[in-house]
Design a protein around this motif. Structure first.
Motif, mmCIF file in Angstrom:
data_model
loop_
_atom_site.group_PDB
_atom_site.id
_atom_site.type_symbol
_atom_site.label_atom_id
_atom_site.label_comp_id
_atom_site.label_asym_id
_atom_site.label_seq_id
_atom_site.Cartn_x
_atom_site.Cartn_y
_atom_site.Cartn_z
ATOM 1 N N ILE A 155 0.795 -1.086 0.130
ATOM 2 C CA ILE A 155 0.038 -0.088 0.047
ATOM 3 C C ILE A 155 0.846 1.174 -0.187
ATOM 4 C CG2 ILE A 155 -1.628 1.185 1.488
ATOM 5 C CD1 ILE A 155 -2.949 -1.117 -0.106
ATOM 6 N N ARG A 156 2.003 1.202 0.813
ATOM 7 C CA ARG A 156 2.906 2.228 1.066
ATOM 8 C C ARG A 156 3.449 2.822 -0.383
ATOM 9 N NH1 ARG A 156 4.232 6.654 0.575
ATOM 10 N NH2 ARG A 156 5.821 7.980 1.849
ATOM 11 N N ARG A 157 3.751 1.742 -1.387
ATOM 12 C CA ARG A 157 4.464 1.955 -2.662
ATOM 13 C C ARG A 157 3.260 2.585 -3.580
ATOM 14 N NH1 ARG A 157 6.702 -3.108 -1.310
ATOM 15 N NH2 ARG A 157 5.338 -4.318 -2.648
ATOM 16 N N ALA A 165 6.087 11.929 5.937
ATOM 17 C CA ALA A 165 5.408 12.642 7.031
ATOM 18 C C ALA A 165 4.120 12.643 6.946
ATOM 19 C CB ALA A 165 5.977 14.061 7.255
ATOM 20 N N ALA A 166 3.568 13.063 5.685
ATOM 21 C CA ALA A 166 2.114 12.986 5.465
ATOM 22 C C ALA A 166 1.482 11.681 5.451
ATOM 23 C CB ALA A 166 1.859 13.866 4.045
ATOM 24 N N TRP A 167 2.207 10.761 4.744
ATOM 25 C CA TRP A 167 1.761 9.472 4.822
ATOM 26 C C TRP A 167 1.713 8.763 6.290
ATOM 27 C CZ3 TRP A 167 -0.301 5.676 2.424
ATOM 28 C CH2 TRP A 167 -0.261 4.361 2.843
ATOM 29 N N ARG A 168 2.775 9.000 7.162
ATOM 30 C CA ARG A 168 2.405 8.490 8.452
ATOM 31 C C ARG A 168 1.115 9.139 9.261
ATOM 32 N NH1 ARG A 168 8.357 9.780 8.765
ATOM 33 N NH2 ARG A 168 7.662 11.399 10.290
ATOM 34 N N PHE A 169 1.010 10.296 8.848
ATOM 35 C CA PHE A 169 -0.058 10.990 9.875
ATOM 36 C C PHE A 169 -1.417 10.411 9.226
ATOM 37 C CE2 PHE A 169 -3.336 14.313 10.037
ATOM 38 C CZ PHE A 169 -3.224 14.486 11.390
#
Length: 218
Positions: A155-157, A165-169
């Protein structure tokens, strides 16, 4: 997608649409699920759901459901998948209706359309077939940890364009909303099998994200 799944689709199309168009519909699906950026939402995901459906369709909890409509929803539910858009489910459902015309108003097609659109929010449903479809789609959340971690990394890929940072949040927020639900799964067999493991997986990923690491760096 291997030949048995293609044969299954052709037979399903013949039973539900009862007309021509199977080849064009398949080509549209293959164009979507075969896109280079489909690290999770590709043909393997569809095969996993079909296999999961086969494993449970004979259970008493699911007796009397329109399993052809569920299969149609499985085949089409992620046919359109653009991480920059928020209307993928609507567009996937529209793709089914377009290719199923003039049978688009028939019961199985309309049922499948509704199930596809329901995957947008995965909200509680009053429809038994939709509950099963949604649980099949979320079964990966309760998979063994290595399988879950591979899913999360894929999913991250797919969202590689999103800054870290935006992804983690954002991802942690999605996980939190799932964890806040009284039940992740809407059917008894799926709750019994996956609920505990899914909550453990989601909480572990959320903790990792908040610690400032991706699943791939853990």
């Amino acid at each position: 997608m291997n030949a048995p799944w293609r044969a299954r689709f052709d037979e399903l199309w013949g039973r539900t649409v009862r007309g021509n168009g199977a080849e064009a519909a398949w080509q549209a699906l293959d164009a979507g699920y075969g896109e280079a950026g489909r690290h999770y939402h590709g043909w393997r995901h569809i095969a996993d759901l079909l296999e999961g459906h086969d494993a449970v369709r004979a259970l008493p909890d699911f007796a009397g459901l329109d399993h052809d409509a569920i299969d149609l929803a499985i085949f089409f539910h992620d046919a359109v998948y653009d991480t920059a858009r928020t209307d993928n489910e609507l567009r996937s459902a529209a793709l089914l209706l377009t290719h199923a015309a003039p049978a688009a108003e028939s019961g199985p097609i309309r049922a499948a359309e509704a199930m596809i659109q329901a995957t947008a929010a995965h909200a509680p449903s009053d429809d038994a077939a939709t509950r099963l479809m949604l649980d099949l789609d979320l079964a990966v959340l309760g998979a063994p940890r290595p399988v879950y971690e591979a899913y999360a990394a894929a999913i991250r890929r797919e969202y590689a364009a999103v800054p870290e940072a935006a992804w983690r949040f954002g991802r942690a927020g999605v996980l939190d909303r799932f964890l806040a639900r009284p039940d992740l799964y809407q059917t008894r067999p799926f709750r019994d099998r996956f609920e505990t493991a899914a909550r453990t997986n989601l909480a572990a990923e959320a903790d990792t994200l908040r610690a400032g690491h991706t699943g791939e760096e853990a």
